[in-house]
Scaffold this motif. Structure first.
Motif: not given
Length: 129
Positions: A57-68, A72-83, A116-118
């Motif tokens: 529940p703490d992990m969900v609350a932390t990642i569910g915060n829009a500021w986090i 994190l979603a932008a990072l995932l897209v950039i990492v996928a492009i770089h990959m 997309v999954a991430g």
């Protein structure tokens, strides 16, 4: 007939190797996404350290915060492009013709699937908890 470039072609400075604009775009994309990844490493380290030892529940609350979650979603897209671009470099070095096109299609599909999954997982936590 082979796909190899002859010495005569290499010696001619007027010879063009592929699409110059696409190659330049690929080079710049790879360098910029790499630089952004370096910047995001601190953000990712912060998240990992913050979530160490937490329950679900703490992990969900932390990642569910829009500021986090949104960075994190932008990072995932950039990492996928770089990959995708990094694997493209390897495929260009070792494969040619139809094999290259098939492997590049699989590389693109895999990178897109990961992104997309991430994104779906992170955005679900951010917008729907």
């Amino acid at each position: 007939m082979t796909d190899r470039i002859s010495d005569a072609v290499i010696a001619d400075p007027k010879t063009k190797y592929g699409n110059a604009k696409a190659s330049t775009r690929h080079f710049i994309t790879q360098r910029v996404s790499g630089a952004i990844n370096i910047v995001f490493v601190g953000f990712l380290a912060f998240i990992v350290l913050r979530l160490a030892g937490q329950d679900r529940p703490d992990m969900v609350a932390t990642i569910g915060n829009a500021w986090i979650g949104l960075p994190l979603a932008a990072l995932l897209v950039i990492v996928a492009i770089h990959m995708r671009n990094g694997m493209r470099d390897t495929l260009e070095d070792y494969f040619h013709g139809a094999t290259y096109r098939l492997l590049m299609s699989l590389n693109t599909a895999f990178s897109l699937l990961i992104a997309v999954a991430g994104l779906a997982a992170i955005l679900k936590l951010v917008f729907w908890g």
